[in-house]
Write a protein that holds these residues in place. Structure first.
Motif, PDB file in Angstrom:
ATOM      1  N   TRP A   1      -2.548   5.222 -11.825  1.00 53.89           N
ATOM      2  CA  TRP A   1      -2.240   5.002 -10.185  1.00 53.89           C
ATOM      3  C   TRP A   1      -3.338   5.571  -9.193  1.00 53.89           C
ATOM      4  O   TRP A   1      -3.430   4.719  -8.174  1.00 53.89           O
ATOM      5  N   LYS A   2      -4.308   6.129  -9.520  1.00 56.55           N
ATOM      6  CA  LYS A   2      -5.381   6.581  -8.413  1.00 56.55           C
ATOM      7  C   LYS A   2      -6.396   5.287  -8.344  1.00 56.55           C
ATOM      8  O   LYS A   2      -6.808   5.107  -7.266  1.00 56.55           O
TER       9      LYS A   2
ATOM     10  N   ASN B   1      -4.597   2.664  -6.343  1.00 59.77           N
ATOM     11  CA  ASN B   1      -4.548   3.076  -4.882  1.00 59.77           C
ATOM     12  C   ASN B   1      -6.111   3.173  -4.267  1.00 59.77           C
ATOM     13  O   ASN B   1      -6.195   3.280  -3.196  1.00 59.77           O
TER      14      ASN B   1
ATOM     15  N   GLN C   1       1.053  -0.938   0.010  1.00 63.76           N
ATOM     16  CA  GLN C   1      -0.009  -0.116   0.114  1.00 63.76           C
ATOM     17  C   GLN C   1       0.746   1.244   0.024  1.00 63.76           C
ATOM     18  O   GLN C   1       0.711   2.171  -0.553  1.00 63.76           O
ATOM     19  N   ASN C   2       2.052   1.276   0.666  1.00 60.81           N
ATOM     20  CA  ASN C   2       2.897   2.354   0.707  1.00 60.81           C
ATOM     21  C   ASN C   2       3.563   2.418  -0.564  1.00 60.81           C
ATOM     22  O   ASN C   2       3.684   3.827  -0.915  1.00 60.81           O
TER      23      ASN C   2
ATOM     24  N   LEU D   1       1.787   7.090  -6.808  1.00 55.01           N
ATOM     25  CA  LEU D   1       0.934   8.123  -7.042  1.00 55.01           C
ATOM     26  C   LEU D   1       1.469   9.342  -6.955  1.00 55.01           C
ATOM     27  O   LEU D   1       1.378  10.359  -7.686  1.00 55.01           O
ATOM     28  N   MET D   2       2.160   9.542  -5.692  1.00 54.76           N
ATOM     29  CA  MET D   2       2.640  10.803  -5.197  1.00 54.76           C
ATOM     30  C   MET D   2       3.892  11.148  -6.461  1.00 54.76           C
ATOM     31  O   MET D   2       3.982  12.254  -6.734  1.00 54.76           O
TER      32      MET D   2
ATOM     33  N   GLN E   1       1.047   3.987  -3.061  1.00 54.13           N
ATOM     34  CA  GLN E   1       0.783   5.528  -2.658  1.00 54.13           C
ATOM     35  C   GLN E   1       2.112   6.192  -2.974  1.00 54.13           C
ATOM     36  O   GLN E   1       1.863   7.388  -3.705  1.00 54.13           O
ATOM     37  N   LYS E   2       3.277   5.900  -3.011  1.00 53.47           N
ATOM     38  CA  LYS E   2       4.609   6.437  -3.431  1.00 53.47           C
ATOM     39  C   LYS E   2       4.535   6.750  -4.894  1.00 53.47           C
ATOM     40  O   LYS E   2       4.853   7.786  -5.394  1.00 53.47           O
TER      41      LYS E   2
ATOM     42  N   GLU F   1      -9.485   1.910  -2.715  1.00 54.70           N
ATOM     43  CA  GLU F   1      -9.857   0.778  -1.956  1.00 54.70           C
ATOM     44  C   GLU F   1     -11.003   0.110  -2.400  1.00 54.70           C
ATOM     45  O   GLU F   1     -11.393  -0.945  -1.921  1.00 54.70           O
TER      46      GLU F   1
END
Length: 150
Positions: free
Chosen positions: A84-85, A88, A61-62, A68-69, A65-66, A90
């Motif tokens: 990527w959204k 990410n 999950q990290n 996506l950022m 998220q990384k 859920e």
């Protein structure tokens, strides 16, 4: 002699500028492959207790998220950001898979085998797009995004 120097300098400048203008991002490409491998490996273990693999789930999950950022920090990158959204989210693909695993505790091998190709396809489409950035791969990503949004 002076014309050769100028021509040589212009050639160097053109080479540098063309290499900087490339759409290919090696980091994104390799990290997307790494994330795919990490996700599929974890899915393959989801017939075991979620609690046993919770640290690996959090790490995935990290990683999602990384990515996506990272992609949000680049300009003119809307298609990749949308993908990527989705990854990410859920309520979609790998995000919903991990939530279901947490909720149920374990998942059946039949479910794992049915869900894996869908998630693998999402990563494969994104990897192909990152590698080529052409109209064909762009259309594939957009088509996939639109099919998921329905």
């Amino acid at each position: 002699m002076r014309i050769r120097k100028i021509s040589f300098m212009l050639g160097i400048v053109a080479l540098v500028m063309s290499s900087c203008a490339s759409l290919y991002d090696h980091y994104t490409y390799t990290e997307t492959i790494s994330t795919k491998v990490q996700a599929l490996s974890l899915m393959n273990q989801s017939d075991e207790a979620y609690a046993t693999h919770e640290a690996s789930v959090i790490a995935l999950q990290n990683q999602l998220q990384k990515m996506l950022m990272y992609e949000e920090g680049k300009s003119k990158n809307d298609i990749t950001i949308q993908m990527w959204k989705i990854l990410n989210n859920e309520e979609k693909l790998i995000g919903s898979y991990l939530s279901l695993w947490e909720e149920k505790g374990t998942l059946s091998r039949i479910f794992i085998n049915e869900a894996t190709p869908q998630i693998e396809e999402a990563f494969d489409i994104l990897i192909a797009y990152e590698e080529k950035k052409d109209k064909k791969t762009e259309a594939a990503v957009i088509g996939f995004i639109n099919s998921i949004k329905k």
